[in-house]
Design a protein around this motif. Structure first.
Motif, short mmCIF file in Angstrom:
data_model
loop_
_atom_site.label_atom_id
_atom_site.label_comp_id
_atom_site.label_asym_id
_atom_site.label_seq_id
_atom_site.Cartn_x
_atom_site.Cartn_y
_atom_site.Cartn_z
N MET A 206 25.32 15.14 35.60
CA MET A 206 25.64 16.24 34.68
C MET A 206 26.39 17.34 35.43
O MET A 206 25.78 18.16 36.11
CB MET A 206 24.36 16.80 34.07
N ALA A 207 27.68 17.33 35.38
CA ALA A 207 28.47 18.35 36.10
C ALA A 207 28.60 19.61 35.26
O ALA A 207 28.68 19.54 34.03
CB ALA A 207 29.86 17.78 36.39
N ASP A 208 28.63 20.79 35.94
CA ASP A 208 28.80 22.05 35.22
C ASP A 208 30.25 22.19 34.73
O ASP A 208 31.19 21.86 35.43
CB ASP A 208 28.44 23.23 36.13
N ILE A 209 30.38 22.69 33.51
CA ILE A 209 31.71 22.87 32.91
C ILE A 209 31.97 24.37 32.82
O ILE A 209 31.05 25.14 32.55
CB ILE A 209 31.74 22.23 31.49
N GLU A 210 33.21 24.78 33.04
CA GLU A 210 33.55 26.20 32.96
C GLU A 210 33.28 26.73 31.56
O GLU A 210 33.59 26.06 30.56
CB GLU A 210 35.03 26.39 33.33
N GLY A 211 32.70 27.92 31.48
CA GLY A 211 32.37 28.51 30.18
C GLY A 211 31.13 27.88 29.55
O GLY A 211 30.85 28.09 28.37
N SER A 212 30.43 27.12 30.36
CA SER A 212 29.25 26.40 29.87
C SER A 212 28.14 27.39 29.46
O SER A 212 27.96 28.43 30.07
CB SER A 212 28.76 25.49 30.99
N ARG A 213 27.43 27.07 28.38
CA ARG A 213 26.32 27.91 27.91
C ARG A 213 24.99 27.45 28.49
O ARG A 213 23.96 28.08 28.29
CB ARG A 213 26.22 27.90 26.36
N VAL A 214 25.02 26.29 29.15
CA VAL A 214 23.77 25.70 29.67
C VAL A 214 23.92 25.41 31.17
O VAL A 214 24.92 24.82 31.59
CB VAL A 214 23.44 24.38 28.92
N ASP A 215 22.93 25.86 31.93
CA ASP A 215 22.92 25.57 33.37
C ASP A 215 22.38 24.14 33.55
O ASP A 215 21.18 23.89 33.44
CB ASP A 215 22.01 26.59 34.06
N ARG A 216 23.30 23.23 33.79
CA ARG A 216 22.90 21.82 33.84
C ARG A 216 21.99 21.49 35.03
O ARG A 216 21.22 20.53 34.97
CB ARG A 216 24.15 20.94 33.87
N ALA B 241 19.58 27.72 29.23
CA ALA B 241 20.44 28.48 28.31
C ALA B 241 20.23 29.97 28.59
O ALA B 241 19.59 30.68 27.82
CB ALA B 241 20.10 28.12 26.87
N ASN B 242 20.79 30.43 29.69
CA ASN B 242 20.45 31.77 30.20
C ASN B 242 21.00 32.91 29.35
O ASN B 242 20.36 33.95 29.22
CB ASN B 242 20.90 31.90 31.66
N SER B 243 22.20 32.73 28.79
CA SER B 243 22.79 33.80 27.96
C SER B 243 21.96 33.99 26.68
O SER B 243 21.70 35.11 26.24
CB SER B 243 24.22 33.47 27.57
N LEU B 244 21.55 32.86 26.11
CA LEU B 244 20.70 32.92 24.91
C LEU B 244 19.38 33.63 25.26
O LEU B 244 18.90 34.48 24.49
CB LEU B 244 20.43 31.51 24.38
N ALA B 245 18.83 33.31 26.42
CA ALA B 245 17.57 33.93 26.87
C ALA B 245 17.74 35.44 27.01
O ALA B 245 16.86 36.21 26.62
CB ALA B 245 17.12 33.31 28.18
N GLU B 246 18.88 35.87 27.54
CA GLU B 246 19.12 37.31 27.73
C GLU B 246 19.19 38.03 26.39
O GLU B 246 18.63 39.13 26.24
CB GLU B 246 20.44 37.53 28.48
N LEU B 247 19.87 37.43 25.41
CA LEU B 247 19.96 38.05 24.09
C LEU B 247 18.56 38.18 23.45
O LEU B 247 18.23 39.20 22.85
CB LEU B 247 20.88 37.23 23.17
N CYS B 248 17.77 37.12 23.60
CA CYS B 248 16.40 37.14 23.04
C CYS B 248 15.55 38.19 23.74
O CYS B 248 14.77 38.91 23.09
CB CYS B 248 15.75 35.77 23.19
N ALA B 249 15.70 38.29 25.07
CA ALA B 249 14.93 39.29 25.84
C ALA B 249 15.29 40.69 25.37
O ALA B 249 14.42 41.57 25.27
CB ALA B 249 15.22 39.13 27.32
N SER B 250 16.56 40.90 25.06
CA SER B 250 17.02 42.21 24.61
C SER B 250 16.34 42.58 23.27
O SER B 250 15.90 43.72 23.08
CB SER B 250 18.54 42.16 24.48
#
Lengths: 220, 120
Positions: B1-11, B71-80
């Motif tokens: 599972m390679a990381d893709i640029e602009g990825s929403r999920v930390d593979r 899914a770190n960006s989603l986690a940040e929005l939820c934490a906010s």
């Protein structure tokens, strides 16, 4: 060793379970604090890995309840939480948390914390074993302490059942490591044995004198 | 599972939790998609009813699930959202919910693509 996981978040629960099973632990899982407490009381796990915020019973209440039971076997408790304020950590420590891990749980960090926990549990077990040995030794010593009534004439002693018994019997019953070998001290030898020997010697001389007399009478 | 640029999920996180078990990884992803959808529905519902404790609690749960699959960006929005309604005790704009929902859609699409990769 047994681990109980308490987390209402299903994915977190399953990922932790998989990690812990891969480390070789037997894992029990609960979806809230109340369920975790029920499992804890039934299976007595060595570790509890719990989330802070959970429905029905939160992690802090769960930890306090577990510590209140104060079982003889120590339970190592790891709190998983995003709460990192100093006051939160203090509250957790005061409740009885041993270690904190932040979310999401990192596999290597979890493994390291569990190793620390294993060391603590092993040390506690060794310590408990040593205390048991010391208590047992102390119990033996205490048996021969205190006031012991002894007869001024025959020297028999009165035991716990108010019965008089010979001092050697009493000590043998109360301290199994002691054995007696009977002997006579010099004073008692002079006082008791020597007069008896003298008496026996005199009796023997009298008997021999009587025998000589009887023999001379029979000849005449 | 390679990381893709602009990825929403930390593979790398998915690899860490999957430990080479593709079936387990698939199950976790499926769970995240279903759980996330349900949590967002509950957050929207609680928002309408202005039951802020529920908004915060559900956002907190979604944050935990999101962190677990990377899914770190989603986690940040939820934490906010959670911090705003439960710590700061203030209300939130509906646009914050829209942001969470949009981010979730991106996460969901990426996770679905990862499942396809795992199946191939």
């Amino acid at each position: 060793m047994k681990v109980l996981i308490a987390d209402d978040e299903k994915i977190a629960r399953l990922t932790m379970q998989k990690m812990l099973e891969s480390f070789g632990y037997e894992v029990f899982a609960a979806g809230d604090g109340a369920e975790a407490l029920t499992i804890f009381l039934e299976h007595h796990p060595n570790f509890v890995v719990t989330d802070w915020m959970m429905p029905r019973m939160d992690g802090i209440t769960l930890v306090k309840t577990i510590r209140a039971f104060a079982e003889s076997d120590y339970t190592y408790i790891v709190m998983i939480s995003a709460r990192e304020d100093k006051s939160d950590i203090m509250e957790g420590m005061q409740a009885g948390v041993d270690e904190f891990l932040s979310k999401p749980v990192d596999r290597d960090q979890l493994r390291a914390r569990m190793r620390v926990g294993r060391r603590i549990i092993t040390l506690q077990e060794t310590l408990r074993h040593r205390i048991r040995e010391l208590e047992e030794a102390n119990r033996h010593v205490k048996k021969l302490q205190g006031l012991l009534p002894i007869c001024a004439y025959c020297k028999n002693v009165r035991n716990e059942s108010d019965l008089w018994q010979k001092v050697e019997n009493y000590i043998s019953e109360h301290e199994s490591d002691v054995e007696f070998s009977h002997s006579i001290c010099p004073d008692c030898y002079e006082k008791h044995v020597k007069p008896m020997e003298e008496k026996m010697r005199r009796k023997k001389e009298e008997a021999e004198a009587r025998k000589v007399l009887e023999l001379s009478q029979s000849r005449s | 599972m390679a990381d893709i640029e602009g990825s929403r999920v930390d593979r790398s996180r998915l690899e860490e939790i999957g430990m080479g078990d593709t079936e387990f990884t698939r199950d976790i992803i499926q769970m995240m998609i279903e759980d996330g959808r349900e949590r967002i529905r509950l957050i929207r519902e609680a928002y309408k009813e202005q039951t802020w404790e529920t908004v915060g609690r559900e956002a907190h749960s979604l944050k935990g699930a999101a962190l677990n699959v990377g899914a770190n960006s989603l986690a940040e929005l939820c934490a906010s959202i959670d911090n705003t309604v439960r710590k700061l005790k203030t209300t939130i704009e509906e646009s914050m919910l829209d942001e969470v929902e949009s981010e979730f859609e991106l996460v969901k699409n990426e996770l679905t693509a990862i499942v396809s990769e795992l199946n191939s």
